[in-house]
Design an enzyme around this catalytic site. Structure first.
Site, PDB file in Angstrom:
ATOM      1  N   TYR A 125      83.628 -49.241 -24.238  1.00  0.00           N
ATOM      2  CA  TYR A 125      82.646 -49.436 -23.154  1.00  0.00           C
ATOM      3  C   TYR A 125      83.280 -49.204 -21.784  1.00  0.00           C
ATOM      4  O   TYR A 125      82.648 -48.668 -20.876  1.00  0.00           O
ATOM      5  CB  TYR A 125      82.045 -50.846 -23.216  1.00  0.00           C
ATOM      6  CG  TYR A 125      81.036 -51.016 -24.324  1.00  0.00           C
ATOM      7  CD1 TYR A 125      79.731 -50.560 -24.181  1.00  0.00           C
ATOM      8  CD2 TYR A 125      81.392 -51.620 -25.521  1.00  0.00           C
ATOM      9  CE1 TYR A 125      78.805 -50.708 -25.194  1.00  0.00           C
ATOM     10  CE2 TYR A 125      80.475 -51.771 -26.554  1.00  0.00           C
ATOM     11  CZ  TYR A 125      79.186 -51.308 -26.383  1.00  0.00           C
ATOM     12  OH  TYR A 125      78.268 -51.447 -27.390  1.00  0.00           O
ATOM     13  N   LYS A 169      78.410 -46.069 -31.928  1.00  0.00           N
ATOM     14  CA  LYS A 169      79.735 -45.920 -31.335  1.00  0.00           C
ATOM     15  C   LYS A 169      80.722 -46.808 -32.087  1.00  0.00           C
ATOM     16  O   LYS A 169      80.281 -47.836 -32.601  1.00  0.00           O
ATOM     17  CB  LYS A 169      79.756 -46.257 -29.841  1.00  0.00           C
ATOM     18  CG  LYS A 169      79.065 -47.545 -29.412  1.00  0.00           C
ATOM     19  CD  LYS A 169      79.427 -48.882 -29.938  1.00  0.00           C
ATOM     20  CE  LYS A 169      80.783 -49.433 -29.855  1.00  0.00           C
ATOM     21  NZ  LYS A 169      80.907 -50.789 -30.480  1.00  0.00           N
TER      22      LYS A 169
HETATM   23  P1  NDP Z   1      78.037 -55.391 -39.757  1.00  0.00           P
HETATM   24  O1  NDP Z   1      79.238 -55.727 -40.563  1.00  0.00           O
HETATM   25  O2  NDP Z   1      77.191 -56.494 -39.283  1.00  0.00           O
HETATM   26  O3  NDP Z   1      77.108 -54.398 -40.579  1.00  0.00           O
HETATM   27  C1  NDP Z   1      77.599 -53.205 -41.142  1.00  0.00           C
HETATM   28  C2  NDP Z   1      76.745 -52.850 -42.354  1.00  0.00           C
HETATM   29  O4  NDP Z   1      77.234 -51.622 -42.880  1.00  0.00           O
HETATM   30  C3  NDP Z   1      76.830 -53.829 -43.508  1.00  0.00           C
HETATM   31  O5  NDP Z   1      75.956 -54.916 -43.383  1.00  0.00           O
HETATM   32  C4  NDP Z   1      76.495 -52.955 -44.699  1.00  0.00           C
HETATM   33  O6  NDP Z   1      75.097 -52.847 -44.796  1.00  0.00           O
HETATM   34  C5  NDP Z   1      77.018 -51.579 -44.281  1.00  0.00           C
HETATM   35  N1  NDP Z   1      78.256 -51.218 -44.961  1.00  0.00           N
HETATM   36  C6  NDP Z   1      78.428 -50.110 -45.714  1.00  0.00           C
HETATM   37  N2  NDP Z   1      79.659 -50.066 -46.221  1.00  0.00           N
HETATM   38  C7  NDP Z   1      80.312 -51.159 -45.784  1.00  0.00           C
HETATM   39  C8  NDP Z   1      81.618 -51.667 -45.996  1.00  0.00           C
HETATM   40  N3  NDP Z   1      82.514 -51.003 -46.747  1.00  0.00           N
HETATM   41  N4  NDP Z   1      81.943 -52.827 -45.408  1.00  0.00           N
HETATM   42  C9  NDP Z   1      81.072 -53.488 -44.625  1.00  0.00           C
HETATM   43  N5  NDP Z   1      79.802 -53.052 -44.408  1.00  0.00           N
HETATM   44  C10 NDP Z   1      79.424 -51.896 -44.984  1.00  0.00           C
HETATM   45  O7  NDP Z   1      78.546 -54.497 -38.539  1.00  0.00           O
HETATM   46  P2  NDP Z   1      77.767 -54.208 -37.185  1.00  0.00           P
HETATM   47  O8  NDP Z   1      76.338 -54.036 -37.467  1.00  0.00           O
HETATM   48  O9  NDP Z   1      78.152 -55.199 -36.158  1.00  0.00           O
HETATM   49  O10 NDP Z   1      78.415 -52.803 -36.744  1.00  0.00           O
HETATM   50  C11 NDP Z   1      78.040 -51.580 -37.342  1.00  0.00           C
HETATM   51  C12 NDP Z   1      78.305 -50.422 -36.351  1.00  0.00           C
HETATM   52  O11 NDP Z   1      77.509 -50.615 -35.207  1.00  0.00           O
HETATM   53  C13 NDP Z   1      79.734 -50.299 -35.864  1.00  0.00           C
HETATM   54  O12 NDP Z   1      80.090 -48.950 -35.756  1.00  0.00           O
HETATM   55  C14 NDP Z   1      79.719 -50.939 -34.497  1.00  0.00           C
HETATM   56  O13 NDP Z   1      80.700 -50.424 -33.618  1.00  0.00           O
HETATM   57  C15 NDP Z   1      78.331 -50.587 -34.030  1.00  0.00           C
HETATM   58  N6  NDP Z   1      77.793 -51.565 -33.071  1.00  0.00           N
HETATM   59  C16 NDP Z   1      77.238 -51.102 -31.915  1.00  0.00           C
HETATM   60  C17 NDP Z   1      76.727 -51.973 -30.991  1.00  0.00           C
HETATM   61  C18 NDP Z   1      76.085 -51.458 -29.745  1.00  0.00           C
HETATM   62  O14 NDP Z   1      75.763 -52.266 -28.877  1.00  0.00           O
HETATM   63  N7  NDP Z   1      75.851 -50.166 -29.625  1.00  0.00           N
HETATM   64  C19 NDP Z   1      76.820 -53.421 -31.181  1.00  0.00           C
HETATM   65  C20 NDP Z   1      77.365 -53.811 -32.455  1.00  0.00           C
HETATM   66  C21 NDP Z   1      77.831 -52.900 -33.350  1.00  0.00           C
HETATM   67  P3  NDP Z   1      74.366 -52.764 -46.230  1.00  0.00           P
HETATM   68  O15 NDP Z   1      74.644 -54.068 -46.890  1.00  0.00           O
HETATM   69  O16 NDP Z   1      72.953 -52.558 -45.890  1.00  0.00           O
HETATM   70  O17 NDP Z   1      74.964 -51.601 -46.967  1.00  0.00           O
END
Ligand code: NDP
Length: 372
Positions: A224, A139
């Site tokens: 949420y 989401k």
């Molecule tokens: P993070 O920034 O921690 O991680 C995102 C990951 O996406 C990065 O580590 C990277 O992984 C990859 N990525 C690819 N392209 C990009 C870019 N241009 N910039 C930054 N990162 C990129 O974010 P979150 O994990 O917190 O959030 C990711 C998604 O999950 C969002 O949509 C958020 O809303 C959702 N979310 C949902 C939650 C829930 O409870 N359902 C809780 C937290 C987040 P790599 O290095 O491997 O390519």
């Protein structure tokens, strides 16, 4: 356990071969064989985006009975190495953002869980669908309803499932509150309050870059309260009004909402009053009020334990890691056609996106926006 299942399967097949069973016996045996197969069917998942939430999902999946992390898609080779070693992921199941369309030739992956910044979800999910794999997407599913609908259409055209990471839809206390509402114990529903917020840190993160996030607190955490209002009241809103306040226009630039208060009106006459913010800590509360009873949950959508009380006493069903339950349930949805109590399909995601679109429009115009 496995050898016992194989034995049972063989035993039931040989029993079929040596006797002429009645239809009832046959169907019982078929059911047995089917349940054995179902029990065996584990959803083999590749995570795309090895960030903070991707890591949480990977850890939670270690305890899943029906979902297993078998692959990764990442732009960071060092993370891929760490994950390979930590989760025993074979090299042939590791991809990057350029080559992941090749996943279509990989029969050992069933689904890809997209856990990247919001604005990337649409294109990445559509590519996964075109590669013939089921899509689980975090989401908000996209950054507006039009993009969300394109994802739904692409998954339909490809014949794959699209599920959104709405983990609260499987949480026991949330489901108990929904049961109380459905049974009529709360009477006629009048009012829902949803408070969702935290103080966001690092000003350079993608969540504060509109090109990657598609919006501020509303996309991230306000969703949420929107989703919660819908599942707690059990209705779809017909109008929204919204007001924005911005105290730090440097950190929260154009296209990034800091705080939005919004209201939603429902066909029954019930109203919701909600707050979405990146500027206040500890806001994670739902309150549902009916003519005969009430439910209050705080925290209501955090990683748990979810705590709550009702006019009849505390809500204290045991906590199980949300993402563990979610992944087991999603395997059942994909493989067994299970219909969850609250949907997690792409259409459910689009409903939230339509409301977010309307809230942004209401903020801009200062007017009540009707939802069709
Ligand atoms: P993070 O920034 O921690 O991680 C995102 C990951 O996406 C990065 O580590 C990277 O992984 C990859 N990525 C690819 N392209 C990009 C870019 N241009 N910039 C930054 N990162 C990129 O974010 P979150 O994990 O917190 O959030 C990711 C998604 O999950 C969002 O949509 C958020 O809303 C959702 N979310 C949902 C939650 C829930 O409870 N359902 C809780 C937290 C987040 P790599 O290095 O491997 O390519």
């Amino acid at each position: 356990m496995k050898s016992r299942r194989v034995f049972l399967q063989k035993a039931s097949l040989s029993a079929l071969a040596i006797s002429i069973p009645s239809i009832a016996t046959l169907s019982a045996k078929n059911n047995l064989a089917e349940s054995i197969l179902k029990e065996d069917k584990v959803l083999r998942v590749a995570i795309m985006g090895l960030g903070s939430y991707g890591t949480r999902v990977a850890e939670a999946m270690l305890d899943s009975k029906r979902a297993k992390l078998v692959g990764v898609i990442s732009g960071t080779p060092s993370k891929v190495e760490t994950w390979k070693a930590k989760y025993g992921i074979p090299a042939e199941n590791c991809y990057n953002y350029e080559n992941f369309d090749e996943i279509k030739n990989n029969p050992s992956i069933d689904a890809v869980y997209v856990i990247t910044p919001n604005a990337l979800h649409k294109e990445q999910s559509i590519r996964v669908a075109k590669a013939g794999k089921h899509v689980i997407c975090e989401k908000p599913m996209a950054i507006n309803a039009k993009d969300g609908q394109e994802m739904v259409d692409a998954c339909k055209a490809a014949g794959v499932k699209l599920l959104i990471g709405y983990r609260m839809h499987f949480e026991a206390n949330t489901l108990e509150a929904i049961r109380m509402r459905k049974s009529g114990e709360l009477g006629e529903l009048k009012f829902f309050q949803g408070l969702s917020g935290f103080v966001i840190g690092d000003p350079t993160q993608w969540r504060l870059d509109p090109a990657l996030s598609g919006g501020g607190a509303m996309m991230d955490i306000g969703i949420y309260s929107i989703n919660g209002a819908r599942y707690m009241l059990g209705e779809e809103p017909i109008w929204v009004t919204a007001q924005e306040t911005k105290t730090d226009p440097v950190k929260f630039k154009e296209g990034i909402d800091e705080t939005i208060q919004f209201q939603m009106g429902f066909p029954s006459g019930a109203v919701a009053s909600c707050l979405s913010t990146y500027a206040m800590n500890g806001l994670d509360k739902f309150f549902l009020n009916g003519s005969k009873g009430w439910v209050e949950m705080q925290p209501s959508t955090g990683y748990g334990p979810i705590k709550g009380k009702t006019n009849k006493g505390p809500l204290e069903l045991p906590h199980v890691t949300h993402q563990t339950v979610q992944m087991d349930q999603m395997a059942a949805i994909i493989f067994d056609g299970k219909v969850p109590e609250v949907p997690v399909n792409g259409e459910e995601g689009v409903r939230d996106m339509k409301i977010i679109d309307a809230i942004f429009k209401a903020v801009k115009t200062g007017k009540k926006v009707m939802l069709s």
